[in-house]
Write a protein that holds these residues in place. Structure first.
Motif, PDB file in Angstrom:
ATOM      1  N   SER A 168       2.711   2.969 -12.008  1.00 26.19           N
ATOM      2  CA  SER A 168       2.120   1.861 -11.261  1.00 26.19           C
ATOM      3  C   SER A 168       0.623   1.742 -11.539  1.00 26.19           C
ATOM      4  O   SER A 168       0.090   0.632 -11.661  1.00 26.19           O
ATOM      5  CB  SER A 168       2.362   2.043  -9.762  1.00 26.19           C
ATOM      6  N   GLY A 169      -0.065   2.893 -11.624  1.00 25.67           N
ATOM      7  CA  GLY A 169      -1.484   2.862 -11.954  1.00 25.67           C
ATOM      8  C   GLY A 169      -1.740   2.212 -13.295  1.00 25.67           C
ATOM      9  O   GLY A 169      -2.673   1.412 -13.460  1.00 25.67           O
ATOM     10  N   TRP A 170      -0.890   2.520 -14.275  1.00 28.98           N
ATOM     11  CA  TRP A 170      -1.016   1.901 -15.606  1.00 28.98           C
ATOM     12  C   TRP A 170      -0.712   0.410 -15.544  1.00 28.98           C
ATOM     13  O   TRP A 170      -1.439  -0.406 -16.145  1.00 28.98           O
ATOM     14  CB  TRP A 170      -0.077   2.608 -16.579  1.00 28.98           C
ATOM     15  N   LEU A 171       0.338   0.031 -14.818  1.00 32.83           N
ATOM     16  CA  LEU A 171       0.695  -1.386 -14.707  1.00 32.83           C
ATOM     17  C   LEU A 171      -0.420  -2.185 -14.027  1.00 32.83           C
ATOM     18  O   LEU A 171      -0.752  -3.303 -14.454  1.00 32.83           O
ATOM     19  CB  LEU A 171       1.996  -1.539 -13.916  1.00 32.83           C
ATOM     20  N   VAL A 172      -1.009  -1.607 -12.959  1.00 38.36           N
ATOM     21  CA  VAL A 172      -2.109  -2.294 -12.274  1.00 38.36           C
ATOM     22  C   VAL A 172      -3.306  -2.449 -13.203  1.00 38.36           C
ATOM     23  O   VAL A 172      -3.930  -3.517 -13.266  1.00 38.36           O
ATOM     24  CB  VAL A 172      -2.507  -1.532 -10.989  1.00 38.36           C
ATOM     25  N   SER A 173      -3.631  -1.372 -13.933  1.00 42.31           N
ATOM     26  CA  SER A 173      -4.793  -1.407 -14.824  1.00 42.31           C
ATOM     27  C   SER A 173      -4.611  -2.388 -15.971  1.00 42.31           C
ATOM     28  O   SER A 173      -5.559  -3.062 -16.387  1.00 42.31           O
ATOM     29  CB  SER A 173      -5.059  -0.004 -15.392  1.00 42.31           C
ATOM     30  N   GLU A 174      -3.400  -2.484 -16.503  1.00 43.50           N
ATOM     31  CA  GLU A 174      -3.158  -3.306 -17.686  1.00 43.50           C
ATOM     32  C   GLU A 174      -2.766  -4.743 -17.360  1.00 43.50           C
ATOM     33  O   GLU A 174      -3.153  -5.674 -18.076  1.00 43.50           O
ATOM     34  CB  GLU A 174      -2.050  -2.658 -18.535  1.00 43.50           C
ATOM     35  N   PHE A 175      -1.987  -4.932 -16.297  1.00 46.24           N
ATOM     36  CA  PHE A 175      -1.399  -6.253 -16.060  1.00 46.24           C
ATOM     37  C   PHE A 175      -1.727  -6.866 -14.697  1.00 46.24           C
ATOM     38  O   PHE A 175      -1.538  -8.058 -14.502  1.00 46.24           O
ATOM     39  CB  PHE A 175       0.128  -6.181 -16.211  1.00 46.24           C
ATOM     40  N   GLY A 176      -2.173  -6.053 -13.744  1.00 44.51           N
ATOM     41  CA  GLY A 176      -2.483  -6.571 -12.420  1.00 44.51           C
ATOM     42  C   GLY A 176      -1.650  -5.899 -11.344  1.00 44.51           C
ATOM     43  O   GLY A 176      -0.619  -5.276 -11.622  1.00 44.51           O
ATOM     44  N   TRP A 177      -2.092  -6.054 -10.086  1.00 51.37           N
ATOM     45  CA  TRP A 177      -1.459  -5.331  -8.981  1.00 51.37           C
ATOM     46  C   TRP A 177      -0.022  -5.777  -8.726  1.00 51.37           C
ATOM     47  O   TRP A 177       0.764  -5.062  -8.107  1.00 51.37           O
ATOM     48  CB  TRP A 177      -2.287  -5.506  -7.706  1.00 51.37           C
ATOM     49  N   GLN A 178       0.365  -6.967  -9.218  1.00 54.73           N
ATOM     50  CA  GLN A 178       1.708  -7.488  -8.933  1.00 54.73           C
ATOM     51  C   GLN A 178       2.814  -6.755  -9.678  1.00 54.73           C
ATOM     52  O   GLN A 178       3.958  -6.696  -9.210  1.00 54.73           O
ATOM     53  CB  GLN A 178       1.782  -8.979  -9.318  1.00 54.73           C
ATOM     54  N   TRP A 179       2.486  -6.199 -10.846  1.00 47.35           N
ATOM     55  CA  TRP A 179       3.551  -5.736 -11.742  1.00 47.35           C
ATOM     56  C   TRP A 179       4.371  -4.545 -11.250  1.00 47.35           C
ATOM     57  O   TRP A 179       5.566  -4.466 -11.528  1.00 47.35           O
ATOM     58  CB  TRP A 179       2.974  -5.482 -13.135  1.00 47.35           C
ATOM     59  N   PRO A 180       3.797  -3.590 -10.518  1.00 42.26           N
ATOM     60  CA  PRO A 180       4.667  -2.535  -9.967  1.00 42.26           C
ATOM     61  C   PRO A 180       5.779  -3.086  -9.084  1.00 42.26           C
ATOM     62  O   PRO A 180       6.907  -2.567  -9.087  1.00 42.26           O
ATOM     63  CB  PRO A 180       3.688  -1.670  -9.165  1.00 42.26           C
ATOM     64  N   PHE A 181       5.495  -4.155  -8.339  1.00 43.72           N
ATOM     65  CA  PHE A 181       6.512  -4.756  -7.476  1.00 43.72           C
ATOM     66  C   PHE A 181       7.605  -5.432  -8.308  1.00 43.72           C
ATOM     67  O   PHE A 181       8.791  -5.345  -7.986  1.00 43.72           O
ATOM     68  CB  PHE A 181       5.863  -5.763  -6.526  1.00 43.72           C
TER      69      PHE A 181
END
Length: 464
Positions: A168-181
């Protein structure tokens, strides 16, 4: 029944069932914990305060607590397979919808309302999941294996953090906070098909051998609790049974012991990553990776606690002390997280938290869900697990709000850590001095009237 399999073969289908509920529990915990990874980015993007974020973080638990009793009654009425399957799809859709909040919300107030509502919905739908795990464990495992089985699904939070926090940390850093969801919502929907395909009652599972079924039944496994006859029995839930669940001193100590465990869990999956970012100066990516060591130690502690508890039971130690001793020792170890408030090094912070969550894992692995499996009356297993989880998860409401409030009024995290650590001491004292003997609740039983005196030389118990 037992068709299409050789009678002399020994199967281990129960291990596969355990791996399946572990996987679903990991998905469930990841759904409820990823907001802590995205939380800092959400807070910055929408201008939320620590207190406002604390209320959003607590929303899941408000509904999770409210949904426990209805969820337990649904489990006792419709069985684990149907209830788990339907709720799995619905809670995954709720998680998926979180990623679209920014498209619909206008201003901070709108974000707070929609996020709180979606997290509330997630908690309400997910409420039967862990009582269902306990029900499946009672159905598929003999008593001497339940400690290890329960400790594994109870440790799912650590798997969830270890796997999904860095992701999730990688997804937030690369694509934005929405992507983990987005990612977790899709994983949950796919999991539904695995669950519906593989889950069966022990007597009707095509891969279960006669030897495995006999092993489960002879060891005290309640293989028929999900059968239509059992679920529709008119005498399932009497007033005396409900009274026993609500008035037993032993069970109330188990309920409150779970509350203390959940307080630590919710600190870890809500405020701990935010603490690392805002108080320790880590970026979101490194904070995600910093949670891995405590998560792995918590998982190892859970497995160790379940193993030790079952081993003590097999060696002749009373059921009471086989379950209590690891809980008490583990909670004393977990109390050391208070030490994080007085050290400056981030390395030491992670080391202290790793030791504390190993202890917390030991306590949870032996003394929480396992106790309910050992003591719940068979006609109300779902309800007993629901009451237990209901009381315990009140901590999921209190902890995020109180921690946020303490940070807001003090301007630092030290008193918040002290607040969390105090729960460990309270839980240990309850199990040691108040609980009494652990035994299955009978109809109309409202207390444990004999005081248990442990004999640590013989491992037996005496009463007076």
């Amino acid at each position: 029944m037992l068709s299409n399999k050789a009678a002399d073969k020994k199967s281990y289908v129960r291990v596969g069932i355990l791996m399946l509920i572990l996987f679903l529990s990991v998905v469930a915990y990841a759904d409820r914990s990823i907001l802590s990874i995205s939380g800092s980015a959400i807070k910055d993007e929408f201008g939320l305060s620590s207190l406002e974020l604390g209320f959003i973080l607590s929303a899941f638990s408000w509904a999770y607590v409210i949904g426990q009793i209805p969820g337990g009654l649904f489990l006792d009425r419709f069985g684990a397979k149907k209830v788990y399957g339907v709720t799995l799809v619905l809670w995954s859709l709720s998680t998926l919808a979180m990623g679209f909040v920014g498209e619909f919300a206008q201003g901070a107030a709108g974000v707070i309302f929609i996020m709180f509502s979606l997290r509330f919905l997630l908690g309400l739908i997910e409420a039967p999941s862990f009582p269902a795990n306990a029900r499946v464990t009672i159905m598929w495992f003999p008593k001497a294996e339940r400690g290890r089985a329960s400790s594994l699904f109870a440790s799912s939070q650590y798997f969830a953090v270890a796997i999904f926090s860095p992701l999730s940390g990688w997804l937030v850093s690369e694509f934005g906070w929405q992507w983990p969801f987005f990612v977790l919502g899709l994983i949950g929907i796919a999991s539904f098909f695995v669950w519906m395909t593989f889950m069966r009652e022990p007597r009707h599972h095509p891969l279960v051998s006669k030897k495995e079924l006999e092993h489960i039944i002879d060891g005290g496994g309640l293989v028929d609790i999900d059968s239509i006859q059992e679920r529709k029995a008119k005498s399932r839930l009497s007033r005396a049974t409900v009274k026993g669940l609500l008035t037993s001193r032993m069970l109330w100590c188990a309920y409150l012991g779970q509350y203390c465990i959940i307080a630590l869990s919710y600190f870890f999956i809500t405020w701990f990553p935010i603490y690392l970012v805002q108080a320790r100066g880590m970026d979101i990516l490194h904070a995600g990776f910093a949670t891995i060591a405590p998560a792995i130690c918590g998982f190892a502690g859970g497995i160790f606690g379940g193993y030790i508890s079952d081993s003590l039971l097999l060696k002749g130690v009373s059921l009471s002390w086989a379950r209590k001793a690891p809980y008490i020792v583990g909670m004393v170890m977990a109390a050391t997280l208070i030490g994080a408030a007085i050290v400056d090094s981030n390395v030491w912070i992670v080391a202290i938290m790793s030791f504390a969550f190993f202890g917390k894992g030991v306590a949870a692995g032996a003394g929480t869900w396992t106790v309910i499996s050992d003591t719940a009356p068979k006609e109300a297993i779902g309800l007993a697990g629901a009451i237990f989880n209901c009381v315990g998860n009140i901590a999921g409401i209190v902890t995020p709000i109180m921690f946020g409030y303490i940070v807001a009024i003090t301007g630092n995290y030290s008193m918040g850590l002290l607040f969390v650590g105090a729960h460990c001491i309270v839980g240990a004292l309850l199990f040691l001095f108040v609980m009494g003997p652990i035994e299955r609740v009978r109809k109309g039983q409202n207390d444990v009237t004999k005081r248990e005196i442990p004999d640590f030389k013989t491992g037996q118990r005496a009463h007076r």
